[in-house]
Write a protein that holds these residues in place. Structure first.
Motif, PDB file in Angstrom:
ATOM      1  N   LEU A  91     -12.933   6.509  23.718  1.00  0.00           N
ATOM      2  CA  LEU A  91     -12.940   5.680  22.514  1.00  0.00           C
ATOM      3  C   LEU A  91     -11.600   5.778  21.803  1.00  0.00           C
ATOM      4  N   TYR A  92     -11.152   4.650  21.247  1.00  0.00           N
ATOM      5  CA  TYR A  92      -9.953   4.645  20.416  1.00  0.00           C
ATOM      6  C   TYR A  92     -10.362   4.925  18.978  1.00  0.00           C
ATOM      7  N   SER A  93      -9.586   5.748  18.313  1.00  0.00           N
ATOM      8  CA  SER A  93      -9.772   5.960  16.878  1.00  0.00           C
ATOM      9  C   SER A  93      -8.406   6.136  16.246  1.00  0.00           C
ATOM     10  N   ARG A  94      -8.374   6.072  14.923  1.00  0.00           N
ATOM     11  CA  ARG A  94      -7.109   6.213  14.205  1.00  0.00           C
ATOM     12  C   ARG A  94      -7.280   7.242  13.098  1.00  0.00           C
ATOM     13  N   LEU A  95      -6.388   8.219  13.092  1.00  0.00           N
ATOM     14  CA  LEU A  95      -6.402   9.261  12.070  1.00  0.00           C
ATOM     15  C   LEU A  95      -5.420   8.890  10.974  1.00  0.00           C
ATOM     16  N   TYR A  96      -5.907   8.866   9.726  1.00  0.00           N
ATOM     17  CA  TYR A  96      -5.086   8.567   8.557  1.00  0.00           C
ATOM     18  C   TYR A  96      -4.818   9.859   7.791  1.00  0.00           C
ATOM     19  N   ILE A  97      -3.541  10.072   7.433  1.00  0.00           N
ATOM     20  CA  ILE A  97      -3.153  11.296   6.733  1.00  0.00           C
ATOM     21  C   ILE A  97      -2.312  10.916   5.515  1.00  0.00           C
ATOM     22  N   PRO A  98      -2.898  10.864   4.329  1.00  0.00           N
ATOM     23  CA  PRO A  98      -2.107  10.571   3.122  1.00  0.00           C
ATOM     24  C   PRO A  98      -1.001  11.602   2.956  1.00  0.00           C
ATOM     25  N   ASN A  99       0.109  11.178   2.399  1.00  0.00           N
ATOM     26  CA  ASN A  99       1.272  12.057   2.277  1.00  0.00           C
ATOM     27  C   ASN A  99       1.009  13.288   1.418  1.00  0.00           C
ATOM     28  N   HIS A 100       0.056  13.209   0.507  1.00  0.00           N
ATOM     29  CA  HIS A 100      -0.213  14.341  -0.377  1.00  0.00           C
ATOM     30  C   HIS A 100      -1.303  15.261   0.171  1.00  0.00           C
ATOM     31  N   VAL A 101      -1.783  14.988   1.383  1.00  0.00           N
ATOM     32  CA  VAL A 101      -2.853  15.795   1.976  1.00  0.00           C
ATOM     33  C   VAL A 101      -2.267  16.659   3.082  1.00  0.00           C
ATOM     34  N   GLY A 102      -2.456  17.972   2.967  1.00  0.00           N
ATOM     35  CA  GLY A 102      -1.886  18.890   3.945  1.00  0.00           C
ATOM     36  C   GLY A 102      -2.857  19.259   5.051  1.00  0.00           C
ATOM     37  N   ARG A 112       0.843  -1.191   0.000  1.00  0.00           N
ATOM     38  CA  ARG A 112       0.000   0.000   0.000  1.00  0.00           C
ATOM     39  C   ARG A 112       0.878   1.240   0.000  1.00  0.00           C
ATOM     40  N   PRO A 113       0.392   2.352  -0.547  1.00  0.00           N
ATOM     41  CA  PRO A 113       1.188   3.582  -0.526  1.00  0.00           C
ATOM     42  C   PRO A 113       1.484   3.993   0.918  1.00  0.00           C
ATOM     43  N   PRO A 114       2.638   4.594   1.160  1.00  0.00           N
ATOM     44  CA  PRO A 114       2.952   5.049   2.515  1.00  0.00           C
ATOM     45  C   PRO A 114       1.964   6.125   2.959  1.00  0.00           C
ATOM     46  N   MET A 115       1.641   6.094   4.227  1.00  0.00           N
ATOM     47  CA  MET A 115       0.663   7.029   4.777  1.00  0.00           C
ATOM     48  C   MET A 115       0.905   7.196   6.265  1.00  0.00           C
ATOM     49  N   ARG A 116       0.806   8.413   6.749  1.00  0.00           N
ATOM     50  CA  ARG A 116       0.929   8.644   8.185  1.00  0.00           C
ATOM     51  C   ARG A 116      -0.374   8.273   8.885  1.00  0.00           C
ATOM     52  N   SER A 117      -0.250   7.802  10.110  1.00  0.00           N
ATOM     53  CA  SER A 117      -1.441   7.553  10.921  1.00  0.00           C
ATOM     54  C   SER A 117      -1.055   7.717  12.386  1.00  0.00           C
ATOM     55  N   ARG A 118      -2.043   8.055  13.185  1.00  0.00           N
ATOM     56  CA  ARG A 118      -1.785   8.186  14.617  1.00  0.00           C
ATOM     57  C   ARG A 118      -3.076   7.930  15.387  1.00  0.00           C
ATOM     58  N   PRO A 119      -2.966   7.436  16.608  1.00  0.00           N
ATOM     59  CA  PRO A 119      -4.157   7.203  17.418  1.00  0.00           C
ATOM     60  C   PRO A 119      -4.744   8.512  17.930  1.00  0.00           C
ATOM     61  N   VAL A 120      -6.051   8.531  18.079  1.00  0.00           N
ATOM     62  CA  VAL A 120      -6.756   9.668  18.668  1.00  0.00           C
ATOM     63  C   VAL A 120      -7.710   9.117  19.712  1.00  0.00           C
ATOM     64  N   ARG A 121      -7.620   9.619  20.924  1.00  0.00           N
ATOM     65  CA  ARG A 121      -8.516   9.213  22.005  1.00  0.00           C
ATOM     66  C   ARG A 121      -9.668  10.209  22.094  1.00  0.00           C
ATOM     67  N   ILE A 122     -10.877   9.693  22.066  1.00  0.00           N
ATOM     68  CA  ILE A 122     -12.056  10.546  22.019  1.00  0.00           C
ATOM     69  C   ILE A 122     -12.863  10.404  23.303  1.00  0.00           C
ATOM     70  N   PRO A 123     -13.048  11.480  24.043  1.00  0.00           N
ATOM     71  CA  PRO A 123     -13.891  11.412  25.235  1.00  0.00           C
ATOM     72  C   PRO A 123     -15.360  11.289  24.830  1.00  0.00           C
TER      73      PRO A 123
END
Length: 338
Positions: free
Chosen positions: A86-97, A69-80
């Motif tokens: 709640l656990y969630s995951r934020l996906y940030i494609p490399n070409h998206v600012g 798969r194309p490289p992509m940044r991701s990080r966990p986000v905790r939601i009150p």
């Protein structure tokens, strides 16, 4: 599975058997072959217990995802949330600012199975090809947390994203809600609740083969009751775990199609699969939105089955259909940009 799908088409057709034609549609050869392999392997959605079904889905999801798969940044986000963090995951494609559109994605799985991991490949694909950030949410599952727990989590997540858009790198005016199957249900409910409660409306709804009506059974549920991955028995099993005994199944938080007033909802895209027991429910929601003057588009993938966005590593046809969905999301957000 992968070896079989890599064979020449005429060999895949021989292995799959004679073409299946039903309700004026012809099933895609790769979908048919996958169903035959699943049948031999005993793979199914429902199981003796929710725990077993979750284990099975977690394993099969790894088989069906793309190998590269194309490289992509991701990080966990905790939601009150009102039911706990709640656990969630934020996906940030490399070409998206920064200040980008964002999709709040609710996974499918009948409100009983599924999680961020089972839908990791699908969400990455949508984010990459739609050019958006995406937040995938692990809402609470039934039967441990029956209705309305998932609805509360879905609403709380959306409201958190709206309130924290800048922190998430998102444009607050271009936040979409979306999901597949049970997740499509939650996305539709979130949009309705935002409107009814006077909150910030999503910019767009991406409803992928959603379940929107627990009261009425339409023709597709009979046509495709068994043999096409999601079965009638599966749906009864999911409902039995999610919907508490005595609950009003016409409650719009369960059956968004039955809401009294659909006017004023944000633009939407309804995606259905031809060989899916949920097909006619999704298309009935499209009709209802259109009647209420909501900007809405419908696309039926005539030759596919329920769950195809989770099969991206299996066949080019599934990737092609999901690529089209990403294009719809991208266009929808572009057209609603303020």
């Amino acid at each position: 599975m992968r070896a079989a799908m890599a064979l020449p088409r005429h060999i895949r057709r021989l292995m799959a058997g004679r073409p299946i034609e039903l309700d004026g549609q012809t099933l895609d050869v790769d979908a048919q072959l996958m169903l035959r392999i699943n049948q031999f392997a005993g793979i199914q959605l429902a199981a003796a217990s929710p725990e077993e079904a979750r284990t099975n889905l977690n394993a099969s999801a790894k088989i069906a995802e793309r190998a590269s798969r194309p490289p992509m940044r991701s990080r966990p986000v905790r939601i009150p949330a009102r039911g706990g963090e709640l656990y969630s995951r934020l996906y940030i494609p490399n070409h998206v600012g920064e200040n980008a559109p964002l999709l709040v994605f609710y996974h499918g799985g009948g409100w009983v199975v599924g999680n961020v991991e089972t839908h990791d490949d699908a969400v990455r694909f949508l984010a990459q090809h739609a050019g958006v950030r995406a937040l995938s949410v692990d809402y609470r599952l039934a039967p441990e947390h029956p209705f309305p727990a998932a609805v509360e989590d879905a609403i709380d997540t959306y409201e958190y994203v709206v309130a924290n858009a800048e922190q998430l790198g998102a444009d607050p005016n271009r936040i979409a809600v979306g999901g597949d199957s049970a997740g499509g249900n939650l996305a539709a409910v979130v949009a309705q609740q935002a409107k009814d409660n006077g909150g910030n409306l999503p910019a767009f709804q991406l409803l992928i083969y959603p379940e929107v009506d627990f009261v009425n059974r339409r023709a597709s549920r009979k046509f495709f009751s068994e043999g096409f991955f999601l079965t009638d028995d599966d749906m009864n099993w999911f409902e039995g775990h999610y919907v508490p005994e005595g609950a009003d199944k016409s409650d719009p938080r369960l059956s968004p199609l039955l809401a009294k007033d659909l006017s004023g909802l944000p633009p939407a895209a309804v995606i259905t699969a031809g060989f899916d027991p949920l097909r006619d429910n999704g298309e009935a929601y499209y009709d209802a939105l259109k009647k209420a003057s909501v900007p809405v588009t419908l696309h039926r993938h005539w030759d596919l089955i329920h769950g195809f966005i989770n099969l991206l590593g299996i066949s080019p046809r599934f990737r092609e259909a999901t690529l089209e969905i990403a294009g719809v999301l991208r266009t929808g957000l572009d057209l609603t940009a303020k």
